[in-house]
Motif scaffolding. Structure first.
Motif, mmCIF file in Angstrom:
data_model
loop_
_atom_site.group_PDB
_atom_site.id
_atom_site.type_symbol
_atom_site.label_atom_id
_atom_site.label_comp_id
_atom_site.label_asym_id
_atom_site.label_seq_id
_atom_site.Cartn_x
_atom_site.Cartn_y
_atom_site.Cartn_z
ATOM 1 N N GLN A 81 0.836 -1.210 0.000
ATOM 2 C CA GLN A 81 0.000 0.000 0.000
ATOM 3 C C GLN A 81 0.870 1.259 0.000
ATOM 4 O O GLN A 81 0.574 2.230 -0.698
ATOM 5 C CB GLN A 81 -0.916 -0.018 1.231
ATOM 6 N N ARG A 82 1.959 1.223 0.778
ATOM 7 C CA ARG A 82 2.880 2.371 0.820
ATOM 8 C C ARG A 82 3.473 2.644 -0.564
ATOM 9 O O ARG A 82 3.519 3.786 -1.017
ATOM 10 C CB ARG A 82 4.004 2.076 1.823
ATOM 11 N N SER B 79 1.390 7.078 -6.587
ATOM 12 C CA SER B 79 0.272 8.000 -6.805
ATOM 13 C C SER B 79 0.700 9.445 -6.540
ATOM 14 O O SER B 79 0.384 10.344 -7.317
ATOM 15 C CB SER B 79 -0.881 7.598 -5.885
ATOM 16 N N THR C 82 2.220 1.809 -3.487
ATOM 17 C CA THR C 82 1.154 2.310 -4.360
ATOM 18 C C THR C 82 0.922 3.804 -4.124
ATOM 19 O O THR C 82 0.783 4.585 -5.081
ATOM 20 C CB THR C 82 -0.160 1.544 -4.100
ATOM 21 N N LEU C 83 0.882 4.204 -2.837
ATOM 22 C CA LEU C 83 0.661 5.617 -2.506
ATOM 23 C C LEU C 83 1.821 6.494 -2.960
ATOM 24 O O LEU C 83 1.619 7.622 -3.420
ATOM 25 C CB LEU C 83 0.437 5.773 -0.992
#
Length: 200
Positions: free
Chosen positions: A119-120, A126, A122-123
């Protein structure tokens, strides 16, 4: 075989015990089911008596008639004390189990380390993409640095807020002076001179 050992142990100790206590004190020589069976036989033969305190069963050797009532009362008190002690320990263990179960449920519902790292990443991607888009937009329309614009806007807002507070205080003081000699109430004065109450 277990029956004799249990009976002998209870005679020698001459005090109340639970099944678990007897199994441990006999150094696990006999299993819990064997000790329980032995105790049930001894109870049915009248050599041992059983008392139930809540969920706990306590066993004690039947005293010979040579024991007087005081001795029996002492043993009964001892039985009660032991049962209370065991019950307190049980409640403590149950509380600990509930606490551990709650912690386990929290851990199960949260992200694993692998998921959190994914998740980190991916962020981060982004944020990188959005920063690039913003830079491109600012370059295309020739906008000045937004942080500088924000700082200027905040400074202007602070100046206006201070000026507004000064004027509001002056206005309030003037209205209070008028009200000292005004025949009507505050709301009437506000209505007459066209001031909205929430502004003053």
């Amino acid at each position: 075989m277990a029956t004799e050992a249990v009976c002998e142990y209870l005679k020698i100790q001459n005090r109340p015990y639970s099944v678990n206590d007897i199994v441990m004190n006999l150094h696990n020589e006999y299993g819990k089911s064997a000790v329980q069976k032995a105790l049930d036989q001894l109870v049915s033969k009248g050599k041992v008596f059983e008392k139930i305190y809540g969920k706990q069963k306590i066993y004690c050797i039947v005293q010979d008639s040579k024991y007087d009532a005081e001795e029996l009362m002492r043993i009964d008190k001892e039985l009660h004390a032991h049962a209370n002690e065991v019950e307190a320990k049980l409640q403590e263990v149950e509380r600990e189990i509930r606490s551990k179960e709650s912690a386990l449920a929290t851990l199960k519902s949260s992200l694993t380390l692998k998921e959190a790292l994914k998740q980190r990443d991916t962020l981060k991607l982004s944020v990188k993409d959005l920063t690039k888009k913003l830079d491109n937009l600012m370059e295309a329309i020739g906008t000045e640095d937004l942080s500088e614009s924000k700082r200027k806007a905040e400074t202007t807002l602070d100046d206006y807020s201070r000026e507004y507070s000064k004027r509001k205080r002056l206005c309030t003081e003037i209205v209070d002076c008028i009200l000292e000699n005004y025949p009507g109430g505050k709301n009437e004065l506000y209505e007459e001179i066209g001031i909205e109450a929430k502004v003053v």
